[in-house]
Design a protein around this motif. Structure first.
Motif, short mmCIF file in Angstrom:
data_model
loop_
_atom_site.label_atom_id
_atom_site.label_comp_id
_atom_site.label_asym_id
_atom_site.label_seq_id
_atom_site.Cartn_x
_atom_site.Cartn_y
_atom_site.Cartn_z
N UNK A 1 0.83 -1.19 0.00
CA UNK A 1 0.00 0.00 0.00
C UNK A 1 0.87 1.26 0.00
N UNK A 2 1.95 1.25 0.76
CA UNK A 2 2.86 2.40 0.81
C UNK A 2 3.54 2.62 -0.54
N UNK A 3 3.98 1.53 -1.17
CA UNK A 3 4.60 1.65 -2.49
C UNK A 3 3.59 2.15 -3.52
N UNK A 4 2.39 1.64 -3.45
CA UNK A 4 1.35 2.06 -4.38
C UNK A 4 1.04 3.54 -4.18
N UNK A 5 0.95 3.97 -2.94
CA UNK A 5 0.65 5.37 -2.66
C UNK A 5 1.78 6.28 -3.15
N UNK A 6 3.02 5.84 -3.00
CA UNK A 6 4.15 6.63 -3.49
C UNK A 6 4.08 6.76 -5.02
N UNK A 7 3.75 5.68 -5.69
CA UNK A 7 3.63 5.70 -7.15
C UNK A 7 2.53 6.64 -7.59
N UNK A 8 1.39 6.59 -6.90
CA UNK A 8 0.28 7.48 -7.23
C UNK A 8 0.69 8.93 -6.99
N UNK A 9 1.36 9.18 -5.90
CA UNK A 9 1.79 10.54 -5.56
C UNK A 9 2.71 11.11 -6.64
N UNK A 10 3.66 10.33 -7.11
CA UNK A 10 4.57 10.77 -8.17
C UNK A 10 3.80 11.03 -9.46
N UNK A 11 2.90 10.12 -9.79
CA UNK A 11 2.09 10.29 -11.00
C UNK A 11 1.21 11.51 -10.93
N UNK A 12 0.64 11.77 -9.77
CA UNK A 12 -0.22 12.93 -9.58
C UNK A 12 0.59 14.22 -9.71
N UNK A 13 1.77 14.24 -9.15
CA UNK A 13 2.61 15.43 -9.25
C UNK A 13 2.98 15.72 -10.70
N UNK A 14 3.24 14.69 -11.48
CA UNK A 14 3.55 14.88 -12.90
C UNK A 14 2.33 15.43 -13.65
N UNK A 15 1.17 14.88 -13.38
CA UNK A 15 -0.07 15.35 -14.01
C UNK A 15 -0.39 16.77 -13.58
N UNK A 16 -0.04 17.10 -12.37
CA UNK A 16 -0.31 18.42 -11.81
C UNK A 16 0.33 19.53 -12.63
N UNK A 17 1.56 19.33 -13.05
CA UNK A 17 2.27 20.36 -13.82
C UNK A 17 1.50 20.71 -15.08
N UNK A 18 1.01 19.71 -15.78
CA UNK A 18 0.25 19.94 -17.00
C UNK A 18 -1.05 20.68 -16.70
N UNK A 19 -1.77 20.20 -15.71
CA UNK A 19 -3.06 20.80 -15.37
C UNK A 19 -2.90 22.20 -14.79
N UNK A 20 -1.83 22.43 -14.07
CA UNK A 20 -1.59 23.74 -13.47
C UNK A 20 -1.47 24.82 -14.54
N UNK A 21 -0.78 24.49 -15.60
CA UNK A 21 -0.60 25.47 -16.67
C UNK A 21 -1.91 25.81 -17.38
#
Length: 128
Positions: A35-55
């Protein structure tokens, strides 16, 4: 989208490896680690998606007009870190399992998290 898939692909391997090998006597520990590994992966993926959406975010576009490139970069990092942190509170274990099994679900989960938290993080960051 490709970056998100590349980040979350190892998650699928981790979860399937745990299911294939079994967890005799350490089920809770293995589930917590997975669960911790999965959450870390989601967190990284969300941060990457965030940059695109933020702009593309209306609040961001308006506020960033008066910022230097350095300020924009620093605030972008802060906003996307906020979104990543909020991801940990808005994702259920069920969401993680489904996302681990299906690439479309991975992308949908990341988009959902970013959509639900981006505006709040932009406002929160700009107030500070």
């Amino acid at each position: 989208m490709k970056k998100l898939a590349a980040v979350l692909a190892p998650l699928t391997l981790v979860l399937s490896a745990c299911a294939a090998t079994g967890t005799t006597g350490t089920g809770t520990s293995a589930a917590t680690t997975t669960n911790s590994l999965a959450m870390m992966a989601v967190k990284v993926g969300v941060q990457a998606k965030c940059v695109t959406e933020l702009n593309n975010n209306t609040y961001w576009k308006t506020a960033s007009k008066v910022l230097t490139e350095t300020q924009k970069s620093e605030l972008q990092t802060e906003v996307c870190s906020c979104v990543g942190e909020k991801a940990t509170t808005s994702v259920t274990a069920t969401d993680l399992v489904v996302a681990a099994m299906d690439k479309t679900s991975q992308a949908n989960l990341a988009a959902k998290i970013v959509t639900n938290t981006l505006n709040a993080c932009v406002v929160e960051t700009l107030k500070n």
